[in-house]
Scaffold this motif. Structure first.
Motif, PDB file in Angstrom:
ATOM      1  N   CYS A 163      34.936 -20.860  14.929  1.00 15.00           N
ATOM      2  CA  CYS A 163      34.199 -20.402  13.740  1.00 15.00           C
ATOM      3  C   CYS A 163      35.140 -19.745  12.734  1.00 15.00           C
ATOM      4  O   CYS A 163      35.034 -19.968  11.525  1.00 15.00           O
ATOM      5  CB  CYS A 163      33.096 -19.422  14.155  1.00 15.00           C
ATOM      6  SG  CYS A 163      31.711 -20.195  15.026  1.00 15.00           S
ATOM      7  N   ASN A 191      22.815 -24.286  18.812  1.00 16.66           N
ATOM      8  CA  ASN A 191      22.101 -23.409  17.880  1.00 16.66           C
ATOM      9  C   ASN A 191      22.919 -22.175  17.540  1.00 16.66           C
ATOM     10  O   ASN A 191      22.359 -21.110  17.257  1.00 16.66           O
ATOM     11  CB  ASN A 191      20.742 -22.998  18.455  1.00 16.66           C
ATOM     12  CG  ASN A 191      19.713 -24.103  18.343  1.00 16.66           C
ATOM     13  OD1 ASN A 191      19.792 -24.945  17.456  1.00 16.66           O
ATOM     14  ND2 ASN A 191      18.750 -24.116  19.234  1.00 16.66           N
ATOM     15  N   ASN A 192      24.236 -22.299  17.541  1.00 15.60           N
ATOM     16  CA  ASN A 192      25.094 -21.166  17.196  1.00 15.60           C
ATOM     17  C   ASN A 192      24.820 -20.758  15.749  1.00 15.60           C
ATOM     18  O   ASN A 192      25.019 -21.548  14.817  1.00 15.60           O
ATOM     19  CB  ASN A 192      26.566 -21.538  17.384  1.00 15.60           C
ATOM     20  CG  ASN A 192      27.484 -20.367  17.153  1.00 15.60           C
ATOM     21  OD1 ASN A 192      27.827 -20.044  16.023  1.00 15.60           O
ATOM     22  ND2 ASN A 192      27.897 -19.743  18.238  1.00 15.60           N
ATOM     23  N   TYR A 193      24.379 -19.523  15.566  1.00 16.94           N
ATOM     24  CA  TYR A 193      23.917 -19.074  14.244  1.00 16.94           C
ATOM     25  C   TYR A 193      25.035 -19.126  13.205  1.00 16.94           C
ATOM     26  O   TYR A 193      24.848 -19.616  12.089  1.00 16.94           O
ATOM     27  CB  TYR A 193      23.380 -17.647  14.351  1.00 16.94           C
ATOM     28  CG  TYR A 193      22.939 -17.057  13.033  1.00 16.94           C
ATOM     29  CD1 TYR A 193      21.727 -17.419  12.457  1.00 16.94           C
ATOM     30  CD2 TYR A 193      23.749 -16.157  12.345  1.00 16.94           C
ATOM     31  CE1 TYR A 193      21.328 -16.894  11.228  1.00 16.94           C
ATOM     32  CE2 TYR A 193      23.361 -15.630  11.123  1.00 16.94           C
ATOM     33  CZ  TYR A 193      22.144 -15.996  10.574  1.00 16.94           C
ATOM     34  OH  TYR A 193      21.760 -15.476   9.365  1.00 16.94           O
ATOM     35  N   VAL A 194      26.231 -18.637  13.577  1.00 16.10           N
ATOM     36  CA  VAL A 194      27.344 -18.576  12.625  1.00 16.10           C
ATOM     37  C   VAL A 194      27.750 -19.983  12.192  1.00 16.10           C
ATOM     38  O   VAL A 194      27.918 -20.263  11.001  1.00 16.10           O
ATOM     39  CB  VAL A 194      28.543 -17.838  13.250  1.00 16.10           C
ATOM     40  CG1 VAL A 194      29.742 -17.879  12.321  1.00 16.10           C
ATOM     41  CG2 VAL A 194      28.172 -16.403  13.572  1.00 16.10           C
ATOM     42  N   LEU A 196      25.997 -22.742  12.266  1.00 14.79           N
ATOM     43  CA  LEU A 196      24.936 -23.365  11.469  1.00 14.79           C
ATOM     44  C   LEU A 196      24.947 -22.853  10.025  1.00 14.79           C
ATOM     45  O   LEU A 196      24.761 -23.622   9.076  1.00 14.79           O
ATOM     46  CB  LEU A 196      23.573 -23.107  12.108  1.00 14.79           C
ATOM     47  CG  LEU A 196      23.278 -23.872  13.416  1.00 14.79           C
ATOM     48  CD1 LEU A 196      21.980 -23.378  14.030  1.00 14.79           C
ATOM     49  CD2 LEU A 196      23.188 -25.377  13.143  1.00 14.79           C
ATOM     50  N   LYS A 197      25.156 -21.536   9.834  1.00 13.00           N
ATOM     51  CA  LYS A 197      25.194 -20.975   8.494  1.00 13.00           C
ATOM     52  C   LYS A 197      26.376 -21.511   7.712  1.00 13.00           C
ATOM     53  O   LYS A 197      26.254 -21.871   6.535  1.00 13.00           O
ATOM     54  CB  LYS A 197      25.255 -19.454   8.565  1.00 13.00           C
ATOM     55  CG  LYS A 197      24.001 -18.797   9.105  1.00 13.00           C
ATOM     56  CD  LYS A 197      22.781 -19.070   8.231  1.00 13.00           C
ATOM     57  CE  LYS A 197      22.845 -18.369   6.901  1.00 13.00           C
ATOM     58  NZ  LYS A 197      21.631 -18.587   6.082  1.00 13.00           N
ATOM     59  N   TYR A 198      27.556 -21.573   8.361  1.00 11.53           N
ATOM     60  CA  TYR A 198      28.731 -22.114   7.679  1.00 11.53           C
ATOM     61  C   TYR A 198      28.503 -23.571   7.292  1.00 11.53           C
ATOM     62  O   TYR A 198      28.822 -23.995   6.177  1.00 11.53           O
ATOM     63  CB  TYR A 198      29.968 -22.019   8.587  1.00 11.53           C
ATOM     64  CG  TYR A 198      30.493 -20.612   8.793  1.00 11.53           C
ATOM     65  CD1 TYR A 198      30.019 -19.549   8.028  1.00 11.53           C
ATOM     66  CD2 TYR A 198      31.465 -20.347   9.757  1.00 11.53           C
ATOM     67  CE1 TYR A 198      30.499 -18.266   8.232  1.00 11.53           C
ATOM     68  CE2 TYR A 198      31.946 -19.066   9.956  1.00 11.53           C
ATOM     69  CZ  TYR A 198      31.456 -18.026   9.202  1.00 11.53           C
ATOM     70  OH  TYR A 198      31.936 -16.773   9.393  1.00 11.53           O
ATOM     71  N   TYR A 199      27.977 -24.351   8.236  1.00  9.49           N
ATOM     72  CA  TYR A 199      27.754 -25.780   7.976  1.00  9.49           C
ATOM     73  C   TYR A 199      26.735 -25.966   6.848  1.00  9.49           C
ATOM     74  O   TYR A 199      26.899 -26.829   5.990  1.00  9.49           O
ATOM     75  CB  TYR A 199      27.276 -26.466   9.252  1.00  9.49           C
ATOM     76  CG  TYR A 199      27.374 -27.968   9.209  1.00  9.49           C
ATOM     77  CD1 TYR A 199      28.536 -28.615   9.608  1.00  9.49           C
ATOM     78  CD2 TYR A 199      26.318 -28.746   8.766  1.00  9.49           C
ATOM     79  CE1 TYR A 199      28.658 -29.994   9.568  1.00  9.49           C
ATOM     80  CE2 TYR A 199      26.413 -30.130   8.716  1.00  9.49           C
ATOM     81  CZ  TYR A 199      27.587 -30.740   9.127  1.00  9.49           C
ATOM     82  OH  TYR A 199      27.690 -32.105   9.071  1.00  9.49           O
ATOM     83  N   GLU A 200      25.696 -25.137   6.861  1.00  8.21           N
ATOM     84  CA  GLU A 200      24.671 -25.227   5.817  1.00  8.21           C
ATOM     85  C   GLU A 200      25.267 -24.897   4.451  1.00  8.21           C
ATOM     86  O   GLU A 200      24.972 -25.572   3.456  1.00  8.21           O
ATOM     87  CB  GLU A 200      23.530 -24.263   6.137  1.00  8.21           C
ATOM     88  CG  GLU A 200      22.396 -24.306   5.130  1.00  8.21           C
ATOM     89  CD  GLU A 200      21.307 -23.303   5.450  1.00  8.21           C
ATOM     90  OE1 GLU A 200      20.309 -23.266   4.726  1.00  8.21           O
ATOM     91  OE2 GLU A 200      21.475 -22.523   6.425  1.00  8.21           O
ATOM     92  N   SER A 201      26.142 -23.870   4.399  1.00  7.86           N
ATOM     93  CA  SER A 201      26.736 -23.496   3.118  1.00  7.86           C
ATOM     94  C   SER A 201      27.617 -24.616   2.570  1.00  7.86           C
ATOM     95  O   SER A 201      27.615 -24.893   1.363  1.00  7.86           O
ATOM     96  CB  SER A 201      27.560 -22.220   3.279  1.00  7.86           C
ATOM     97  OG  SER A 201      28.706 -22.444   4.077  1.00  7.86           O
TER      98      SER A 201
END
Length: 470
Positions: A163, A191-194, A196-201
């Protein structure tokens, strides 16, 4: 139904309340059952590779019942799968303290402690991860990326390192590289939150860019125009001024000639205007040359800064490689002094001699190699041959498998020694008994090529022909 307190072990009264601590056993059992239910939910999430979700649920399970050994052991396993060995050991040590017998956590702890090399490797990975964080705090992302790549090579499941590496690439606008590492995280923990957020951004940024490009071209062009460096604008503006000035100059000269032909008396009156225009052109040329000189100097200074930065990175990389080689050398020395020659040789074989830049380290390396490699090779051959002979006599394949471990070690550390030909011969024979014919053929060919005068040549050729004819 139990008639003793589950908490302190004293007797219960008729209302199933502990006479010592006052615990209502019915409520306590409900709490235990709720904890077990959460453990089962966490287990299901772990099976589905939702490790982050499993961790949250197992922590809730332990809040209800800290003595839930199954939940604690599973939590440790998940931490270990995520590359967080320290957190895993912490859970298993607590579990062992609560229950020392018939506890699988004891086996986990012993398995890690007995593999000293693996433990050292994981420890090195943690140190390099911390060093990468320090580099990021110092705004040296290139150095942090180098360290983090080494971390994941030492600990391939270290999710936090992946990450952090992805974040460095995002900051450098290398979205394709960041995506690759984020997808690796999601393959470990879907479902790793960090991650997923990076990928979404990244995805949102790319979608916005595509939409701006295809649906708002005028705005895109305007944004691109605003993003150009000021120096380039000034440069282009000066060039335009020069072009316009030259056009004006040409027009003026043409008019002057016409006036001269039509009315020579008016030429003198226009001379001053022509001189003024020439001065304007000369001034514009001077301004243009000054701007070009300034930009050239700035470009040279920028190139110098980049070269210095590149040289610094290369120097630090060389130092880091040297320190890694010295670290292996120190471990090899410690194992050698402890009379563990095989462990010492395993450390030495990971060293690239080109990384040892000092004379002292090279001499120590050569001495340790000469003291360990031949002895390890001879010992590996002797033990491997005994196991091979036992397997041949008993027709038990497990002996051939164990023989291969020893013989492969002998071949690895005794390459080109006076026993290497027979080592490869018995490796091939062991593979032949195990039915792994291609491996056997490869070793027969390798032995015959490297040692054409070996006394095992005829036997090797005979068995090789047999295998190739099948």
């Amino acid at each position: 139904m139990k008639d003793v307190c589950l908490k302190c072990g004293n007797k219960l009264d008729s209302d199933r309340v502990c006479t010592n601590c006052g615990l209502k056993i019915d409520i306590y059992e409900k709490i235990q059952n709720a904890s077990k239910l959460l453990y089962n939910q966490g287990l299901q999430k772990a099976k589905l590779r939702d490790l982050s979700g499993a961790i949250d649920i197992l922590k809730r399970s332990l809040k209800l019942d800290k003595n839930n050994i199954d939940a604690r052991n599973l939590l440790g396993l998940i931490y270990f799968e995520l590359g967080e060995v320290v957190s895993a050991l912490q859970q298993w040590v607590i579990s062992k303290h609560m229950k020392e017998t018939d506890n699988i956590a004891v086996g986990y702890i012993e398995r890690i402690h007995h593999n000293q090399h693996k433990l050292d490797t994981l420890n090195t990975a943690v140190k390099k991860y911390n060093q990468a964080i320090l580099y990021i705090q110092q705004q040296s992302e290139d150095l942090a990326i180098i360290q983090l790549k080494k971390v994941i090579s030492l600990n391939p499941n270290f999710v936090k390192a992946y990450c952090l590496l992805a974040l460095c690439y995002i900051h450098q606008n290398s979205h394709s590289k960041a995506k690759r590492y984020l997808l690796k995280v999601l393959s470990i923990d879907k479902n790793n939150y960090v991650a997923l957020k990076y990928y979404e951004s990244i995805t949102i940024d790319e979608e916005d860019a595509d939409e701006a490009l295809h649906h708002r071209p005028d705005k895109k062009k305007q944004e691109v125009a605003y993003s150009r460096p000021t120096a380039k604008k000034e440069n282009r503006m000066s060039t335009s001024i020069m072009q316009i000035a030259y056009v004006i100059f040409g027009v003026v000269i043409g008019l002057a000639v016409a006036i001269f032909l039509i009315n020579p008396g008016q030429v003198k009156g226009k001379t001053k205007e022509i001189d003024d225009l020439k001065k304007l052109i000369a001034s514009s040329e001077t301004e243009y040359e000054e701007q070009v000189g300034t930009l050239t100097n700035e470009n040279g200074q920028l190139k110098k800064d980049v070269d210095e930065k590149t040289a610094l990175i290369a120097s630090l990389q060389e130092k880091d490689v040297f320190y890694d080689a010295v670290d292996y050398l120190q471990k090899a020395t410690a194992y050698y002094l402890g009379n563990d020659l095989l462990a010492s040789a395993n450390e030495l074989i990971q060293i690239n001699t080109n990384d040892l830049t000092s004379t002292a380290t090279k001499e120590l390396y050569q001495k340790l190699v000469s003291e360990t490699y031949p002895k390890v090779a001879v010992k590996g051959y002797n033990e491997g041959y005994k196991l091979y002979s036992t397997g041949k006599r008993t027709r038990n394949n497990s002996y051939f498998e164990e023989a291969l471990v020893q013989l492969q070690a002998a071949h690895r550390f005794g390459s080109h020694s006076d026993i290497d030909d027979k080592v490869m011969y018995f490796i091939a024979r062991s593979y032949g008994y195990l039915g792994e014919n291609q491996q056997a053929i490869d070793y027969y060919n390798k032995m015959l090529t490297n040692y054409p005068d070996s006394k095992y040549k005829k036997d090797a050729q005979f068995f090789l022909n047999q295998l190739q004819s099948n």
